[in-house]
Motif scaffolding. Structure first.
Motif, mmCIF file in Angstrom:
data_model
loop_
_atom_site.group_PDB
_atom_site.id
_atom_site.type_symbol
_atom_site.label_atom_id
_atom_site.label_comp_id
_atom_site.label_asym_id
_atom_site.label_seq_id
_atom_site.Cartn_x
_atom_site.Cartn_y
_atom_site.Cartn_z
ATOM 1 N N THR A 13 9.558 51.056 -8.391
ATOM 2 C CA THR A 13 10.651 51.081 -7.383
ATOM 3 C C THR A 13 9.385 51.588 -6.081
ATOM 4 O O THR A 13 8.909 51.506 -7.042
ATOM 5 C CB THR A 13 11.620 52.265 -7.450
ATOM 6 O OG1 THR A 13 10.824 53.914 -7.908
ATOM 7 C CG2 THR A 13 12.625 51.713 -8.855
ATOM 8 N N GLU A 15 8.849 53.532 -2.230
ATOM 9 C CA GLU A 15 9.531 54.602 -1.654
ATOM 10 C C GLU A 15 8.408 54.464 -0.173
ATOM 11 O O GLU A 15 7.600 54.752 -0.344
ATOM 12 C CB GLU A 15 10.002 56.076 -1.417
ATOM 13 C CG GLU A 15 10.814 56.721 -1.493
ATOM 14 C CD GLU A 15 10.543 57.918 -1.863
ATOM 15 O OE1 GLU A 15 11.648 59.157 -1.233
ATOM 16 O OE2 GLU A 15 10.145 58.854 -2.840
ATOM 17 N N LEU A 25 18.482 51.909 -0.148
ATOM 18 C CA LEU A 25 18.259 51.020 -1.512
ATOM 19 C C LEU A 25 17.946 49.851 -0.478
ATOM 20 O O LEU A 25 19.392 49.057 -0.821
ATOM 21 C CB LEU A 25 19.109 51.476 -2.598
ATOM 22 C CG LEU A 25 18.915 50.303 -3.887
ATOM 23 C CD1 LEU A 25 17.444 50.823 -4.282
ATOM 24 C CD2 LEU A 25 19.939 50.912 -4.975
ATOM 25 N N ALA A 34 11.025 42.248 -4.976
ATOM 26 C CA ALA A 34 11.273 43.881 -4.172
ATOM 27 C C ALA A 34 10.709 43.591 -3.131
ATOM 28 O O ALA A 34 10.963 44.042 -2.403
ATOM 29 C CB ALA A 34 10.697 45.394 -4.260
ATOM 30 N N VAL A 52 13.944 52.397 -0.318
ATOM 31 C CA VAL A 52 13.613 52.710 -2.209
ATOM 32 C C VAL A 52 14.233 50.965 -1.886
ATOM 33 O O VAL A 52 14.558 50.360 -1.696
ATOM 34 C CB VAL A 52 14.475 52.944 -2.224
ATOM 35 C CG1 VAL A 52 13.754 53.038 -4.442
ATOM 36 C CG2 VAL A 52 13.755 54.991 -2.287
ATOM 37 N N THR A 53 12.857 49.676 -2.395
ATOM 38 C CA THR A 53 13.215 48.898 -3.357
ATOM 39 C C THR A 53 12.439 48.576 -4.891
ATOM 40 O O THR A 53 11.939 49.696 -5.053
ATOM 41 C CB THR A 53 12.010 47.583 -2.770
ATOM 42 O OG1 THR A 53 10.495 47.897 -2.449
ATOM 43 C CG2 THR A 53 12.598 47.481 -0.750
ATOM 44 N N MET A 54 12.882 47.840 -5.414
ATOM 45 C CA MET A 54 13.375 47.784 -6.631
ATOM 46 C C MET A 54 12.915 46.834 -7.147
ATOM 47 O O MET A 54 13.247 45.451 -7.275
ATOM 48 C CB MET A 54 14.457 48.883 -7.649
ATOM 49 C CG MET A 54 15.928 47.845 -7.175
ATOM 50 S SD MET A 54 16.866 48.740 -7.962
ATOM 51 C CE MET A 54 16.214 48.571 -9.634
ATOM 52 N N GLN A 56 14.253 44.473 -9.980
ATOM 53 C CA GLN A 56 15.267 44.410 -10.577
ATOM 54 C C GLN A 56 15.013 43.867 -12.423
ATOM 55 O O GLN A 56 14.242 43.326 -13.186
ATOM 56 C CB GLN A 56 16.434 43.694 -10.220
ATOM 57 C CG GLN A 56 16.586 44.354 -8.516
ATOM 58 C CD GLN A 56 18.356 44.227 -8.175
ATOM 59 O OE1 GLN A 56 19.366 44.199 -8.761
ATOM 60 N NE2 GLN A 56 18.219 43.252 -7.641
ATOM 61 N N SER A 60 11.205 43.601 -12.903
ATOM 62 C CA SER A 60 10.341 44.551 -13.864
ATOM 63 C C SER A 60 9.929 44.276 -15.193
ATOM 64 O O SER A 60 10.450 44.181 -16.224
ATOM 65 C CB SER A 60 11.401 45.864 -14.043
ATOM 66 O OG SER A 60 11.410 46.504 -12.309
ATOM 67 N N VAL A 83 18.933 54.089 -10.305
ATOM 68 C CA VAL A 83 17.879 54.098 -9.483
ATOM 69 C C VAL A 83 18.122 55.455 -7.742
ATOM 70 O O VAL A 83 17.698 56.106 -7.578
ATOM 71 C CB VAL A 83 17.249 52.395 -9.044
ATOM 72 C CG1 VAL A 83 16.218 53.219 -7.247
ATOM 73 C CG2 VAL A 83 16.568 52.220 -10.002
#
Length: 279
Positions: A13, A15, A25, A34, A52-54, A56, A60, A83
């Motif tokens: 993630t 930020e 998000l 992301a 915040v990006t992630m 998924q 990951s 998250v």
């Protein structure tokens, strides 16, 4: 980068933005990561929002289980909820493509985490499913059926990457190259494609019956080859909260990258109209 762990999965993630800004998000779609939000994040940060990006599940490196059943929509929504918990417990949720599907289910499965919802390109799941039998949507969704096959979709997508993402869907050459470089070979596409393969394992028609109560913005583009108008215009039937529907004319499926300024203007207007409640 910060990692967030849920069960056996660990998610990357990122930020950014003011520490006291309302949390947003951003959930990417297929087959992206992301960084597909790279043009939107600075605009949101400048508007005072903490983003915040992630990467998924399946994207990951620490979250790539082998079984297709590990990619059912409830698991994907629960990942996003974890998250949000790690960063504050409640957020505005924005999703594009598959990220929009996760966002729709996050709003109904985890309403306490979702202060507002912004879906980009993909309509409410029930509206989408209903449109399959009453419009050209089924023909435009041919790839969903194709992706149910074993191994062949990975090889076909890898070998026809430029055609599928660029020529067919309208993604820019720069984004096509960037997203293609994130997958080293055909096998690395198995986890993302498993999102599609897991669809038959859940009664999506039944689970999509839940209505959305949060303030909702839905942004659709008329140049989208995959998502047709019928599902877009009928989405309002499934939202009980304040609802705004916006159409970006002449824009392809890749709204956050093709029209980041226009999209972010709509998003910020929506977020300011529905601020997070005071803690």
């Amino acid at each position: 980068m910060r990692t967030v762990t849920r069960g056996e999965c660990t998610f990357e993630t990122w930020e950014s933005g003011p520490a006291d800004g309302e949390l947003v998000l951003l959930l990417h779609g297929f087959p992206q990561h992301a960084d597909s939000w790279g043009k939107v994040v600075p605009l949101l940060n400048a508007a005072g929002y903490r983003t915040v990006t992630m990467n998924q599940r399946g994207y990951s490196p620490g979250a790539q289980p082998r079984r297709r059943r590990d990619y059912v929509i409830p698991e994907l929504a629960a990942d996003a909820a974890a998250v949000i918990d790690a960063y504050g417990g409640r957020a505005h949720v924005v999703g594009h493509d598959w990220g929009a599907i996760v966002a729709w289910f996050l709003a109904t499965d985890h309403p306490d985490r979702t202060a507002s919802l912004t879906a980009v390109s993909v309509p409410h799941p029930r509206a989408f499913l209903a449109s399959m039998g009453t419009s050209r949507q089924a023909l435009s969704s041919w790839y969903i059926l194709f992706f149910q096959l074993p191994w062949l979709p990975e090889r076909a997508l890898r070998s026809r990457w430029n055609w599928f993402l660029g020529d067919y869907t309208g993604q820019s050459p720069e984004a096509v190259q960037r997203d293609g470089a994130a997958f080293s070979d055909a096998a690395s596409l198995t986890a993302p494609i498993n999102w599609y393969r897991a669809l038959p394992l859940v009664n999506v028609w039944k689970r999509s019956a839940a209505r959305v109560s949060q303030p909702t913005l839905f942004v659709w583009s008329d140049g989208d080859v995959a998502l047709k108008r019928k599902g877009a215009v009928t989405t309002e039937r499934y939202v009980d909260g304040p609802y705004t529907f916006e159409i970006l004319n002449g824009i392809s499926h890749w709204i956050p990258e093709e029209a980041p300024d226009a999209f972010t203007d709509l998003l910020v207007t929506h977020l300011r109209a529905h601020p997070l409640p005071a803690a």
